[in-house]
Write a protein that holds these residues in place. Structure first.
Motif, PDB file in Angstrom:
ATOM      1  N   GLU A 148       0.844  -1.185   0.000  1.00  0.00           N
ATOM      2  CA  GLU A 148       0.000   0.000   0.000  1.00  0.00           C
ATOM      3  C   GLU A 148       0.885   1.244   0.000  1.00  0.00           C
ATOM      4  O   GLU A 148       1.942   1.255   0.634  1.00  0.00           O
ATOM      5  CB  GLU A 148      -0.953   0.019   1.194  1.00  0.00           C
ATOM      6  N   PRO A 149       0.502   2.301  -0.715  1.00  0.00           N
ATOM      7  CA  PRO A 149       1.330   3.513  -0.764  1.00  0.00           C
ATOM      8  C   PRO A 149       1.164   4.348   0.502  1.00  0.00           C
ATOM      9  O   PRO A 149       0.069   4.462   1.055  1.00  0.00           O
ATOM     10  CB  PRO A 149       0.799   4.247  -1.985  1.00  0.00           C
TER      11      PRO A 149
ATOM     12  N   CYS B 218       8.700  -0.652   5.754  1.00  0.00           N
ATOM     13  CA  CYS B 218       8.727   0.075   4.492  1.00  0.00           C
ATOM     14  C   CYS B 218       9.541  -0.736   3.488  1.00  0.00           C
ATOM     15  O   CYS B 218      10.417  -1.505   3.875  1.00  0.00           O
ATOM     16  CB  CYS B 218       9.346   1.452   4.725  1.00  0.00           C
ATOM     17  N   ILE B 219       9.274  -0.556   2.197  1.00  0.00           N
ATOM     18  CA  ILE B 219      10.028  -1.243   1.145  1.00  0.00           C
ATOM     19  C   ILE B 219      11.216  -0.370   0.746  1.00  0.00           C
ATOM     20  O   ILE B 219      11.059   0.825   0.495  1.00  0.00           O
ATOM     21  CB  ILE B 219       9.136  -1.513  -0.084  1.00  0.00           C
ATOM     22  N   ASP B 220      12.406  -0.978   0.677  1.00  0.00           N
ATOM     23  CA  ASP B 220      13.606  -0.261   0.273  1.00  0.00           C
ATOM     24  C   ASP B 220      13.539   0.055  -1.216  1.00  0.00           C
ATOM     25  O   ASP B 220      13.165  -0.796  -2.023  1.00  0.00           O
ATOM     26  CB  ASP B 220      14.849  -1.102   0.578  1.00  0.00           C
TER      27      ASP B 220
ATOM     28  N   THR C 155       6.977  14.554   0.983  1.00  0.00           N
ATOM     29  CA  THR C 155       5.836  14.281   0.106  1.00  0.00           C
ATOM     30  C   THR C 155       6.057  13.068  -0.797  1.00  0.00           C
ATOM     31  O   THR C 155       5.171  12.721  -1.575  1.00  0.00           O
ATOM     32  CB  THR C 155       5.555  15.514  -0.781  1.00  0.00           C
ATOM     33  N   ASP C 156       7.196  12.400  -0.722  1.00  0.00           N
ATOM     34  CA  ASP C 156       7.473  11.234  -1.568  1.00  0.00           C
ATOM     35  C   ASP C 156       6.537  10.075  -1.238  1.00  0.00           C
ATOM     36  O   ASP C 156       6.200   9.846  -0.082  1.00  0.00           O
ATOM     37  CB  ASP C 156       8.911  10.755  -1.378  1.00  0.00           C
ATOM     38  N   GLN C 157       6.154   9.337  -2.271  1.00  0.00           N
ATOM     39  CA  GLN C 157       5.317   8.160  -2.096  1.00  0.00           C
ATOM     40  C   GLN C 157       6.210   6.932  -1.912  1.00  0.00           C
ATOM     41  O   GLN C 157       7.055   6.652  -2.752  1.00  0.00           O
ATOM     42  CB  GLN C 157       4.422   7.946  -3.312  1.00  0.00           C
ATOM     43  N   LEU C 158       6.035   6.219  -0.825  1.00  0.00           N
ATOM     44  CA  LEU C 158       6.760   4.988  -0.540  1.00  0.00           C
ATOM     45  C   LEU C 158       5.765   3.841  -0.482  1.00  0.00           C
ATOM     46  O   LEU C 158       4.555   4.050  -0.430  1.00  0.00           O
ATOM     47  CB  LEU C 158       7.508   5.109   0.794  1.00  0.00           C
ATOM     48  N   MET C 159       6.278   2.634  -0.472  1.00  0.00           N
ATOM     49  CA  MET C 159       5.415   1.457  -0.405  1.00  0.00           C
ATOM     50  C   MET C 159       5.581   0.776   0.946  1.00  0.00           C
ATOM     51  O   MET C 159       6.693   0.638   1.444  1.00  0.00           O
ATOM     52  CB  MET C 159       5.757   0.480  -1.527  1.00  0.00           C
ATOM     53  N   LYS C 160       4.462   0.357   1.513  1.00  0.00           N
ATOM     54  CA  LYS C 160       4.449  -0.311   2.809  1.00  0.00           C
ATOM     55  C   LYS C 160       3.815  -1.687   2.629  1.00  0.00           C
ATOM     56  O   LYS C 160       2.762  -1.804   2.007  1.00  0.00           O
ATOM     57  CB  LYS C 160       3.617   0.525   3.784  1.00  0.00           C
ATOM     58  N   PRO C 161       4.465  -2.737   3.154  1.00  0.00           N
ATOM     59  CA  PRO C 161       3.848  -4.066   3.035  1.00  0.00           C
ATOM     60  C   PRO C 161       2.640  -4.183   3.968  1.00  0.00           C
ATOM     61  O   PRO C 161       2.647  -3.694   5.087  1.00  0.00           O
ATOM     62  CB  PRO C 161       4.965  -5.024   3.448  1.00  0.00           C
ATOM     63  N   ILE C 162       1.593  -4.846   3.486  1.00  0.00           N
ATOM     64  CA  ILE C 162       0.407  -5.091   4.313  1.00  0.00           C
ATOM     65  C   ILE C 162       0.670  -6.367   5.106  1.00  0.00           C
ATOM     66  O   ILE C 162       0.921  -7.429   4.533  1.00  0.00           O
ATOM     67  CB  ILE C 162      -0.842  -5.249   3.445  1.00  0.00           C
ATOM     68  N   MET C 163       0.631  -6.252   6.416  1.00  0.00           N
ATOM     69  CA  MET C 163       0.918  -7.407   7.270  1.00  0.00           C
ATOM     70  C   MET C 163      -0.263  -7.650   8.195  1.00  0.00           C
ATOM     71  O   MET C 163      -0.798  -6.712   8.785  1.00  0.00           O
ATOM     72  CB  MET C 163       2.184  -7.154   8.095  1.00  0.00           C
TER      73      MET C 163
END
Length: 142
Positions: free
Chosen positions: A60-61, A73-75, A120-128
């Protein structure tokens, strides 16, 4: 200027023409090799895109401003999930953008990185999903 005899003129022309032909052959061979590499890269990219599309629903962003200590967070470089530690937020500067610096520890690979992003950067987070199980009894075969 010194005078050049006709024989030396012919030799120079032959050398120039010979070099042009050799160069053109080398250029054609290099272009063919580059095209083959491009085709291989495109094939690899399409293969990777198919794998990434299967796992999109597990991410999820989030914005960099929403990061917290001990969150995941995803590297950006490696693509592995990591846990955020030592999060630092700078104040807005002359142009009005705060910067977020943090240490990302990836327990699956044993590596860490120190990325920096504007808030303001969009990062990705794993759904756990956390699931708890209760151990009731252990049955021994003996």
């Amino acid at each position: 200027m010194p005078k050049i005899n006709p024989k030396s003129k012919l030799l120079k022309k032959k050398k120039k023409n010979g070099n042009k032909q050799k160069k053109s052959k080398k250029v054609v061979i290099k272009k063919q090799e580059e095209e083959e590499k491009k085709i291989e890269i495109i094939e690899e990219e399409t293969h990777f895109e198919q794998e990434e599309q299967d796992l999109e629903h597990l991410l999820e962003p989030i914005t960099a401003h929403d990061l917290r200590n001990n969150s995941w967070c995803i590297d950006d470089k490696s693509g592995y999930p990591g846990q955020v530690t030592s999060l630092k937020k700078s104040k807005t500067g002359k142009h009005g953008h705060a910067k977020i610096t943090y240490k990302l520890v990836m327990p699956h690979t044993g590596k860490s990185s120190n990325p920096m992003h504007p808030a303001t950067d969009q990062l990705m987070k794993p759904i756990m999903n956390k699931e708890d199980y209760i151990f009731i009894r252990f049955v021994d075969d003996d």
